[in-house]
Write an enzyme that holds these catalytic residues in place. Sequence first.
Site, PDB file in Angstrom:
ATOM      1  N   TYR A  28      29.991 -16.665  86.685  1.00  0.00           N
ATOM      2  CA  TYR A  28      30.261 -17.215  85.349  1.00  0.00           C
ATOM      3  C   TYR A  28      31.605 -16.776  84.791  1.00  0.00           C
ATOM      4  O   TYR A  28      31.731 -16.550  83.589  1.00  0.00           O
ATOM      5  CB  TYR A  28      29.158 -16.804  84.361  1.00  0.00           C
ATOM      6  CG  TYR A  28      27.765 -16.932  84.914  1.00  0.00           C
ATOM      7  CD1 TYR A  28      27.200 -18.195  85.113  1.00  0.00           C
ATOM      8  CD2 TYR A  28      27.018 -15.806  85.244  1.00  0.00           C
ATOM      9  CE1 TYR A  28      25.929 -18.322  85.630  1.00  0.00           C
ATOM     10  CE2 TYR A  28      25.738 -15.927  85.768  1.00  0.00           C
ATOM     11  CZ  TYR A  28      25.201 -17.186  85.954  1.00  0.00           C
ATOM     12  OH  TYR A  28      23.946 -17.301  86.475  1.00  0.00           O
ATOM     13  N   TYR A 159      15.346 -18.095  81.756  1.00  0.00           N
ATOM     14  CA  TYR A 159      16.321 -18.161  82.843  1.00  0.00           C
ATOM     15  C   TYR A 159      15.559 -18.219  84.159  1.00  0.00           C
ATOM     16  O   TYR A 159      14.740 -17.334  84.439  1.00  0.00           O
ATOM     17  CB  TYR A 159      17.281 -16.958  82.852  1.00  0.00           C
ATOM     18  CG  TYR A 159      18.228 -17.049  84.019  1.00  0.00           C
ATOM     19  CD1 TYR A 159      19.293 -17.944  84.001  1.00  0.00           C
ATOM     20  CD2 TYR A 159      18.009 -16.309  85.181  1.00  0.00           C
ATOM     21  CE1 TYR A 159      20.130 -18.079  85.098  1.00  0.00           C
ATOM     22  CE2 TYR A 159      18.844 -16.441  86.282  1.00  0.00           C
ATOM     23  CZ  TYR A 159      19.905 -17.332  86.235  1.00  0.00           C
ATOM     24  OH  TYR A 159      20.728 -17.474  87.325  1.00  0.00           O
ATOM     25  N   ASP A 268       7.539 -16.873  87.068  1.00  0.00           N
ATOM     26  CA  ASP A 268       8.773 -16.430  87.704  1.00  0.00           C
ATOM     27  C   ASP A 268       8.882 -14.922  87.474  1.00  0.00           C
ATOM     28  O   ASP A 268       9.264 -14.477  86.391  1.00  0.00           O
ATOM     29  CB  ASP A 268       9.955 -17.186  87.093  1.00  0.00           C
ATOM     30  CG  ASP A 268      11.303 -16.736  87.652  1.00  0.00           C
ATOM     31  OD1 ASP A 268      11.349 -15.707  88.351  1.00  0.00           O
ATOM     32  OD2 ASP A 268      12.310 -17.419  87.376  1.00  0.00           O
ATOM     33  N   LYS A 297      14.840 -10.455  93.843  1.00  0.00           N
ATOM     34  CA  LYS A 297      15.596  -9.295  93.353  1.00  0.00           C
ATOM     35  C   LYS A 297      15.200  -7.954  93.985  1.00  0.00           C
ATOM     36  O   LYS A 297      15.758  -7.614  95.017  1.00  0.00           O
ATOM     37  CB  LYS A 297      15.556  -9.272  91.826  1.00  0.00           C
ATOM     38  CG  LYS A 297      16.420 -10.412  91.246  1.00  0.00           C
ATOM     39  CD  LYS A 297      16.824 -10.202  89.805  1.00  0.00           C
ATOM     40  CE  LYS A 297      17.980 -11.101  89.400  1.00  0.00           C
ATOM     41  NZ  LYS A 297      17.613 -12.266  88.623  1.00  0.00           N
TER      42      LYS A 297
HETATM   43  C1  LIG Z   1      17.839 -13.696  88.907  1.00  0.00           C
HETATM   44  C2  LIG Z   1      16.742 -14.614  88.542  1.00  0.00           C
HETATM   45  C3  LIG Z   1      16.578 -15.853  89.186  1.00  0.00           C
HETATM   46  C4  LIG Z   1      17.547 -16.360  90.226  1.00  0.00           C
HETATM   47  O1  LIG Z   1      17.581 -15.563  91.370  1.00  0.00           O
HETATM   48  P1  LIG Z   1      18.873 -15.632  92.337  1.00  0.00           P
HETATM   49  O2  LIG Z   1      18.487 -14.746  93.479  1.00  0.00           O
HETATM   50  O3  LIG Z   1      20.028 -15.128  91.539  1.00  0.00           O
HETATM   51  O4  LIG Z   1      19.040 -17.054  92.732  1.00  0.00           O
HETATM   52  C5  LIG Z   1      15.517 -16.638  88.810  1.00  0.00           C
HETATM   53  N1  LIG Z   1      14.650 -16.240  87.869  1.00  0.00           N
HETATM   54  C6  LIG Z   1      14.766 -15.058  87.230  1.00  0.00           C
HETATM   55  C7  LIG Z   1      13.752 -14.660  86.209  1.00  0.00           C
HETATM   56  C8  LIG Z   1      15.821 -14.211  87.539  1.00  0.00           C
HETATM   57  O5  LIG Z   1      15.962 -13.051  86.877  1.00  0.00           O
END
Ligand SMILES: *Cc1c(COP(=O)(O)O)cnc(C)c1O
Length: 449
Positions: A28, A159, A268, A297
């Site tokens: 970004y 997000y 998520d 992550k």
């Molecule tokens: C970081 C993140 C993503 C995206 O993961 P990437 O490995 O960066 O593509 C999706 N959802 C949440 C909640 C995140 O924190």
Amino acid sequence: MSERSHTAQGPTGRALISRDRGLLWHPYAPLNGPAPYAVAAAAGVRLRLDAADGTVFTPMDAMSSWWSAVHGYRHPVLDTALRNQTEQFSHVMFGGLTHEPAVRLAEELVRITPEPLQHVFFADSGSVSVEVALKLAVQYQGAIGSAHRQKFLALRGAYHGDTFAAMSVCDPVDGMHSAFPSLVAQQYFLPRPPSARLVDGVLVSDPAEVAAWVALLSETAARHAGELAGIIVEPVLQGAGGMYVYAPECLAAARRVSDEHRLLLIFDEIATGFGRTGKLFAAEWAGVAPDVMCVGKALTGGYLTLAAMLCSRAVADAITASPVSALLHGPTFMANPLACAVALAALGLLDSAGWQQQVAGVEKGLTAALAPATDLASVRDVRVLGAVGVVQLKTPVDVPALTRAALEHGVWLRPFRDLVYTMPPYISSPDEVAVIGSGITAAIAQVHG
Ligand SMILES: *Cc1c(COP(=O)(O)O)cnc(C)c1O
């Protein structure tokens, strides 16, 4: 940190930074944005950074490299797991082939995630796992005779990643939708659920606000049920969309509404998974199990890029019984063996190192060390949940100035918008957490008053 890093041959950090600028995009950021810091080494909880002006810093990494390096850098167990796997094979295609790291990791993920989740799809990043979850939901609706149900209900402030479908369920204002108007699918959005605050280990919120939000959820889902395939949320803690903690009761309501309208409930947990909020998965704050879950992550302890999408047997069975029968995705580096092997070792470390005590210790330390920030004139709010500490300012953060000030106090931070936040490695000692908290407070006082 070894002396070798000081005397290593090759370009100095300063020279690297000047070669980087104008050549490489950073997240970004414009090509001619603020100069990055060059990493010369990383071990345990510390980075060794060279600044563009030649200054050397050895700060605590208060960001865990964006939620991922929970066990710190150069962990001997993770280094060994990776080395051992390179002596077997580093990568093989997953089409028509399988291997022990993938099978064992999938079994382990099924074991530790909420009960209904029984099947695993390995993706090469979090965003891709979200794409796969959304595809799965649409394929599921098709399989049960509702092919027209292809939209999603999501939350403002969410997000979920940067690819197009993932972007479409991110906050519609902050989520870059306006830059790609004809490419980002239109979804339905609910306001952020009411905020919650941790009081004596319980997330407390205003019951009247929760009731009003739940009524809006029920009404919105009922109105659009004919078009909706699922509901997608980050449970309890919205991360990159605002570091916002909300009432777990809203997740229980989302579960009821999903069942009522045969929507898939997608959690998520890419940021919240693996203990970060004080529960192994944030879903546990609500005692609710989703139909679909994404993790990433911290999955590999920050060593390699890997994510997974898990789903329930009912969902998988419906797709298997449909004419298409397959889940329509298959990345080249699906279930990369190195990533799976290091992930298995990282999950093992969560247990053997006692993540509950580690996260509880970080929570206690951050709560104490960030409390003085409440008294700063520039600060709007201070909140802590698990191993996450957030200081929200009244104005946008001066990111380059605050980053530099924090480095002077021994802490690596990456603020955004009005948020200065930390999610320290779980291995941080009480003293190290105190350094992070006091460094954040001092840097804010210095830059914003
Ligand atoms: C970081 C993140 C993503 C995206 O993961 P990437 O490995 O960066 O593509 C999706 N959802 C949440 C909640 C995140 O924190």
